[in-house]
Enzyme design. Sequence first.
Site, PDB file in Angstrom:
ATOM      1  N   GLY A  23       0.982  -1.230  -0.151  1.00  0.00           N
ATOM      2  CA  GLY A  23      -0.085   0.051   0.031  1.00  0.00           C
ATOM      3  C   GLY A  23       0.923   1.238   0.014  1.00  0.00           C
ATOM      4  O   GLY A  23       0.270   2.330   0.508  1.00  0.00           O
ATOM      5  N   THR A  24       1.912   1.077  -0.615  1.00  0.00           N
ATOM      6  CA  THR A  24       3.112   2.364  -0.489  1.00  0.00           C
ATOM      7  C   THR A  24       2.417   3.561  -1.297  1.00  0.00           C
ATOM      8  O   THR A  24       2.268   4.369  -0.933  1.00  0.00           O
ATOM      9  CB  THR A  24       4.232   1.941  -1.321  1.00  0.00           C
ATOM     10  OG1 THR A  24       4.701   0.580  -0.810  1.00  0.00           O
ATOM     11  CG2 THR A  24       5.422   2.948  -1.061  1.00  0.00           C
ATOM     12  N   THR A  25       1.678   3.211  -2.426  1.00  0.00           N
ATOM     13  CA  THR A  25       1.143   4.253  -3.302  1.00  0.00           C
ATOM     14  C   THR A  25       0.017   5.006  -2.610  1.00  0.00           C
ATOM     15  O   THR A  25       0.065   6.127  -2.466  1.00  0.00           O
ATOM     16  CB  THR A  25       0.678   3.472  -4.537  1.00  0.00           C
ATOM     17  OG1 THR A  25       1.361   2.761  -4.915  1.00  0.00           O
ATOM     18  CG2 THR A  25       0.370   4.572  -5.393  1.00  0.00           C
TER      19      THR A  25
ATOM     20  N   SER B 241      -0.779  -9.719  -4.343  1.00  0.00           N
ATOM     21  CA  SER B 241      -0.296  -8.369  -5.179  1.00  0.00           C
ATOM     22  C   SER B 241       1.163  -8.492  -5.889  1.00  0.00           C
ATOM     23  O   SER B 241       1.221  -7.932  -7.028  1.00  0.00           O
ATOM     24  CB  SER B 241      -0.260  -7.140  -4.166  1.00  0.00           C
ATOM     25  OG  SER B 241      -0.256  -6.156  -4.650  1.00  0.00           O
TER      26      SER B 241
ATOM     27  N   HIS C  56      11.720   1.119   1.024  1.00  0.00           N
ATOM     28  CA  HIS C  56      11.366  -0.256   1.358  1.00  0.00           C
ATOM     29  C   HIS C  56      12.461  -0.784   2.241  1.00  0.00           C
ATOM     30  O   HIS C  56      12.327  -2.001   2.774  1.00  0.00           O
ATOM     31  CB  HIS C  56      10.994  -1.158   0.146  1.00  0.00           C
ATOM     32  CG  HIS C  56      10.061  -0.770  -0.798  1.00  0.00           C
ATOM     33  ND1 HIS C  56       8.814  -0.418  -0.382  1.00  0.00           N
ATOM     34  CD2 HIS C  56      10.158  -0.549  -2.034  1.00  0.00           C
ATOM     35  CE1 HIS C  56       8.077  -0.070  -1.342  1.00  0.00           C
ATOM     36  NE2 HIS C  56       8.646  -0.163  -2.398  1.00  0.00           N
TER      37      HIS C  56
ATOM     38  N   LYS D 103      -6.717  -4.341  -7.733  1.00  0.00           N
ATOM     39  CA  LYS D 103      -7.854  -4.380  -7.092  1.00  0.00           C
ATOM     40  C   LYS D 103      -8.237  -3.425  -6.023  1.00  0.00           C
ATOM     41  O   LYS D 103      -8.955  -2.898  -5.366  1.00  0.00           O
ATOM     42  CB  LYS D 103      -8.241  -5.757  -6.691  1.00  0.00           C
ATOM     43  CG  LYS D 103      -8.547  -6.688  -7.778  1.00  0.00           C
ATOM     44  CD  LYS D 103      -9.141  -7.907  -7.170  1.00  0.00           C
ATOM     45  CE  LYS D 103      -9.758  -8.853  -8.322  1.00  0.00           C
ATOM     46  NZ  LYS D 103     -10.152 -10.013  -7.645  1.00  0.00           N
TER      47      LYS D 103
HETATM   48  P1  A3P Z   1      -3.600  -4.977  -5.110  1.00  0.00           P
HETATM   49  O1  A3P Z   1      -2.496  -5.825  -6.011  1.00  0.00           O
HETATM   50  O2  A3P Z   1      -3.965  -6.228  -3.840  1.00  0.00           O
HETATM   51  O3  A3P Z   1      -4.683  -4.505  -5.599  1.00  0.00           O
HETATM   52  P2  A3P Z   1       2.099  -0.597  -3.518  1.00  0.00           P
HETATM   53  O4  A3P Z   1       1.693   0.597  -3.662  1.00  0.00           O
HETATM   54  O5  A3P Z   1       2.972  -0.703  -2.171  1.00  0.00           O
HETATM   55  O6  A3P Z   1       2.926  -1.153  -4.616  1.00  0.00           O
HETATM   56  O7  A3P Z   1       0.903  -1.705  -3.129  1.00  0.00           O
HETATM   57  C1  A3P Z   1       0.286  -1.793  -4.327  1.00  0.00           C
HETATM   58  C2  A3P Z   1      -1.095  -2.591  -3.789  1.00  0.00           C
HETATM   59  O8  A3P Z   1      -1.886  -1.224  -3.123  1.00  0.00           O
HETATM   60  C3  A3P Z   1      -2.027  -2.942  -4.706  1.00  0.00           C
HETATM   61  O9  A3P Z   1      -2.987  -3.843  -4.138  1.00  0.00           O
HETATM   62  C4  A3P Z   1      -2.782  -1.762  -5.279  1.00  0.00           C
HETATM   63  O10 A3P Z   1      -4.191  -2.011  -5.954  1.00  0.00           O
HETATM   64  C5  A3P Z   1      -2.933  -1.235  -3.804  1.00  0.00           C
HETATM   65  N1  A3P Z   1      -3.315   0.284  -4.004  1.00  0.00           N
HETATM   66  C6  A3P Z   1      -2.881   1.291  -4.720  1.00  0.00           C
HETATM   67  N2  A3P Z   1      -3.497   2.497  -4.436  1.00  0.00           N
HETATM   68  C7  A3P Z   1      -4.515   2.130  -3.478  1.00  0.00           C
HETATM   69  C8  A3P Z   1      -5.484   3.265  -2.952  1.00  0.00           C
HETATM   70  N3  A3P Z   1      -5.466   4.482  -3.207  1.00  0.00           N
HETATM   71  N4  A3P Z   1      -6.251   2.665  -2.092  1.00  0.00           N
HETATM   72  C9  A3P Z   1      -6.091   1.095  -1.640  1.00  0.00           C
HETATM   73  N5  A3P Z   1      -5.204   0.408  -2.327  1.00  0.00           N
HETATM   74  C10 A3P Z   1      -4.399   0.846  -3.102  1.00  0.00           C
END
Ligand code: A3P
Length: 338
Positions: free
Chosen positions: A88-90, A178, A148, A305
């Site tokens: 959930g970094t993003t 994911s 990370h 998702k």
């Molecule tokens: P999924 O693959 O389960 O959908 P990161 O940012 O660390 O790379 O993580 C990516 C995961 O966070 C993905 O999960 C992505 O869909 C989800 N994600 C990205 N933006 C999001 C948001 N605004 N709210 C909830 N989940 C989010």
Amino acid sequence: MAAQPVVGPLMMSDPESATTKSSTTQEEDVLPKNLVATLPAREGWSEPLVQYHNYWFRPGHLERILLVKQAFVPRADDIILATQPKCGTTWLKALAFTITNRSRYGFIDHPLLTHHPQHLVPFIQIPGAGTGHTDIDPFGFPRLLATHTPMSLLPPGMRSLGCRVVYLCRDPKDALVSRLHFENKAFPGTDLSMDRCFSMFCKGFSPYGPFWDHCLEYWRESMARPDSVLFLKYEEIKSDPTQVVRKLAKFLGVPLTEEEERSGVAQEVVRLCSFEALTSLQVNQVGRVHFSDNIVMSNSVFYRKGEVGDWVNHMSQEMGEELDRIVQHKLEGSGLVF
Ligand code: A3P
């Protein structure tokens, strides 16, 4: 107001002459590139990973982590957003950026409407312009920086200065699912199966893994120094995002005022950073994130998702139970549970 480009030099001292140099062992005095070439390597993910201090890394990322550890000059007011990939970094970047910059930008003309969250909060450990430099210069103070990197490999100055760290983790089953999708989508030519990823992940072999050790380090630090390290879970944000926005704002030293509470600022932040809002924006559908010359990813790859519990659609109940057992065992006695 439009966001400014985030490209430029970041404060790094020369790694070979740095007075802020933190490493004391001979091993860490070796320049990162030379050291990384000598480490145990293993294939399996989209790129072979190397092992260092029990963790597995992409070689380029580890070089950068070691460089940052030696040469990055932290400021006491730096804010570090720490995660394992796919936790959930993003989302955390979007939330923290919006909360800390809310006096600068209105919700109508906000940088998130035209910039990918990955652009707004730079990573400190992604390979960039070379020795002694990074390709990032976040705007404004306090600086919002993402990483990370495991806690034990962060520049020690961050701890002694009391930099605030927000750590976000996630149910490892969902993080693994994911990860599988990300590897196959983001790295052309990669075609990993669930079974293969599961087996590697359960052995602690995953980028920035073992997953549980990464979580545990930040968890213990959050217990020992709750004013400096805030430990969050993806599931917690999903279930009550408004409350997490309040918690984050308070932790980051910019609590919501009564007036902001009355006018629904927390709800606005949640809405702007929601999966639905971000994925509906053109900037998150087309275009690419340029982390550096050799790391370019499509903007959309960071969204899939955005759900809790999607693992049931990709692995069997037995696999889920097995991973739960492994993680429970590894976390036993720590107080951390998923
Ligand atoms: P999924 O693959 O389960 O959908 P990161 O940012 O660390 O790379 O993580 C990516 C995961 O966070 C993905 O999960 C992505 O869909 C989800 N994600 C990205 N933006 C999001 C948001 N605004 N709210 C909830 N989940 C989010």
